[in-house]
Scaffold this motif. Structure first.
Motif, PDB file in Angstrom:
ATOM      1  N   ASP A 270       0.827  -1.208   0.000  1.00 13.22           N
ATOM      2  CA  ASP A 270       0.000   0.000   0.000  1.00 13.22           C
ATOM      3  C   ASP A 270       0.858   1.253   0.000  1.00 13.22           C
ATOM      4  O   ASP A 270       0.382   2.343   0.291  1.00 13.22           O
ATOM      5  CB  ASP A 270      -0.945   0.011   1.207  1.00 13.22           C
ATOM      6  CG  ASP A 270      -0.196   0.065   2.536  1.00 13.22           C
ATOM      7  OD1 ASP A 270       1.048  -0.044   2.530  1.00 13.22           O
ATOM      8  OD2 ASP A 270      -0.859   0.217   3.577  1.00 13.22           O
ATOM      9  N   GLN A 271       2.134   1.103  -0.370  1.00 17.77           N
ATOM     10  CA  GLN A 271       3.080   2.219  -0.328  1.00 17.77           C
ATOM     11  C   GLN A 271       3.403   2.719  -1.731  1.00 17.77           C
ATOM     12  O   GLN A 271       3.875   1.947  -2.571  1.00 17.77           O
ATOM     13  CB  GLN A 271       4.372   1.794   0.373  1.00 17.77           C
ATOM     14  CG  GLN A 271       5.382   2.907   0.565  1.00 17.77           C
ATOM     15  CD  GLN A 271       4.868   4.007   1.478  1.00 17.77           C
ATOM     16  OE1 GLN A 271       4.240   3.750   2.502  1.00 17.77           O
ATOM     17  NE2 GLN A 271       5.109   5.246   1.095  1.00 17.77           N
ATOM     18  N   THR A 298       5.660  11.569   0.601  1.00 14.56           N
ATOM     19  CA  THR A 298       5.132  11.225   1.921  1.00 14.56           C
ATOM     20  C   THR A 298       3.632  11.463   2.023  1.00 14.56           C
ATOM     21  O   THR A 298       2.862  10.574   2.413  1.00 14.56           O
ATOM     22  CB  THR A 298       5.863  12.030   3.005  1.00 14.56           C
ATOM     23  OG1 THR A 298       7.259  11.729   2.946  1.00 14.56           O
ATOM     24  CG2 THR A 298       5.329  11.677   4.381  1.00 14.56           C
ATOM     25  N   ALA A 301       1.587   9.360  -0.510  1.00 15.57           N
ATOM     26  CA  ALA A 301       1.525   7.956  -0.092  1.00 15.57           C
ATOM     27  C   ALA A 301       0.513   7.762   1.032  1.00 15.57           C
ATOM     28  O   ALA A 301      -0.244   6.776   1.047  1.00 15.57           O
ATOM     29  CB  ALA A 301       2.908   7.485   0.349  1.00 15.57           C
ATOM     30  N   GLN A 305      -3.079   5.467   0.900  1.00 18.15           N
ATOM     31  CA  GLN A 305      -3.448   4.417   1.841  1.00 18.15           C
ATOM     32  C   GLN A 305      -4.892   4.564   2.319  1.00 18.15           C
ATOM     33  O   GLN A 305      -5.513   3.587   2.740  1.00 18.15           O
ATOM     34  CB  GLN A 305      -2.489   4.425   3.031  1.00 18.15           C
ATOM     35  CG  GLN A 305      -1.090   3.969   2.655  1.00 18.15           C
ATOM     36  CD  GLN A 305      -0.076   4.182   3.756  1.00 18.15           C
ATOM     37  OE1 GLN A 305      -0.399   4.696   4.829  1.00 18.15           O
ATOM     38  NE2 GLN A 305       1.174   3.789   3.506  1.00 18.15           N
TER      39      GLN A 305
END
Length: 317
Positions: A270-271, A298, A301, A305
């Motif tokens: 999930d990154q 950052t 991402a 999620q």
């Protein structure tokens, strides 16, 4: 009203403006992390101020955030970090509150990666005037008060900024979402299958490709001419064991919208480990940007999620 209740009331007044302030700071700085820092600094200023003397909190906070951002842009550290050829804006996933307001073309354009990049060529005052006027609809009188300049100076800054932005606008009016997705999917298919001629056909003759080299290079990698970009894309989109090791595993490739533009995301688990964005004009790609430095991904991402993705374009890359 006792002090505790007053402090809670004043905190609520600040929080009511937080999203708008963060949106302004992101446009000024091109970095979500820096924007959050600027807004937090503004909160400290708000807490330290005699709030009984602040008649219009929204105007006061706008001035504080704008000037905090301009101080950052003028700092020696910022100049080093933003050296020409070494900086790209931080991409944000569609739906991120920092991308608002987005009701008008000018507001949406002001958070495009193309315009955020051009902002680096403007002086801090030009940047601030353009955004306050075009994205937040402040009058020149209000902008003059925020920046402590004259109305005439505000108008001159806006004229110079618009001239720079117009040059970008001519290369990329808003593309139809369905057409944009089709073009990006064709680009991915052609790159993954090594069809150089099709890649060249999808690119404008003066197309540009920019990559941050996954943060492993001191300066950005730049490629010009359609044949050169096609060759780089064909090599770059070919999956290899070395690339999978660098990414941390096998990626799924998803379509997304980033800063209002079509994009593909490389996702391990999930990154998000990489993003490629596309500027499109008249049915062809004018600019390709590859962003894989972890520090630039950052916030995107984290948003991914929380996102419900559709079926990947490539399930295992």
């Amino acid at each position: 009203m006792d002090d505790t209740v007053a402090d809670r009331f004043d905190t609520d007044r600040f929080e009511a403006s937080r999203t708008r302030l963060a949106s302004l700071a992101y446009r000024l700085l091109g970095s979500a992390a820096d924007a959050e820092d600027a807004v937090q600094d503004a909160y400290l200023h708000w807490q330290a101020a005699d709030r009984r003397l602040i008649n219009v909190p929204e105007a006061w906070l706008t001035k504080v955030v704008t000037n905090l951002c301009l101080d950052r842009l003028r700092s020696a550290q910022a100049r080093r970090e933003r050296a020409v050829g070494a900086w790209l804006p931080e991409p944000l996933l569609a739906g991120d509150p920092m991308l608002g307001p987005a009701d008008t073309f000018e507001q949406r354009e002001s958070v495009s990666l193309a315009v955020l990049t051009v902002m680096e060529r403007l002086s801090p005052h030009e940047r601030a005037v353009y955004l306050l006027r075009e994205a937040f609809a402040y009058s020149h009188a209000e902008i003059a008060g925020i920046l402590d300049i004259t109305e005439s100076a505000s108008q001159q800054h806006l004229h110079r900024a618009r001239s720079r932005i117009t040059a970008v606008r001519r290369r990329g009016a808003e593309a139809d979402p369905a057409s944009a997705r089709r073009i990006v999917e064709e680009f991915l298919t052609a790159a993954a299958s090594g069809r150089t001629e099709r890649l060249v056909a999808l690119l404008t003759d003066d197309a540009t490709a920019i990559s941050d080299g996954a943060g492993l290079t001191a300066t950005l990698l730049r490629y010009t001419t359609a044949p050169r970009i096609a060759a780089v894309a064909r090599a770059g989109f070919t999956s290899t064991p070395a690339k999978r090791r660098l990414a941390g595993g096998t990626s799924a490739v998803h379509y997304a919208v980033v800063n209002g533009a079509p994009a593909i995301l490389f996702v391990v688990g999930d990154q998000v480990v990489g993003a490629v964005t596309f500027d499109i004009a008249d049915g062809r790609i004018t600019t390709v940007r590859g962003i894989a430095a972890p520090a630039r991904l950052t916030r995107l991402a984290a948003a991914w999620q929380r996102h419900e993705p559709d079926t990947p374009l490539i399930a295992q890359w």
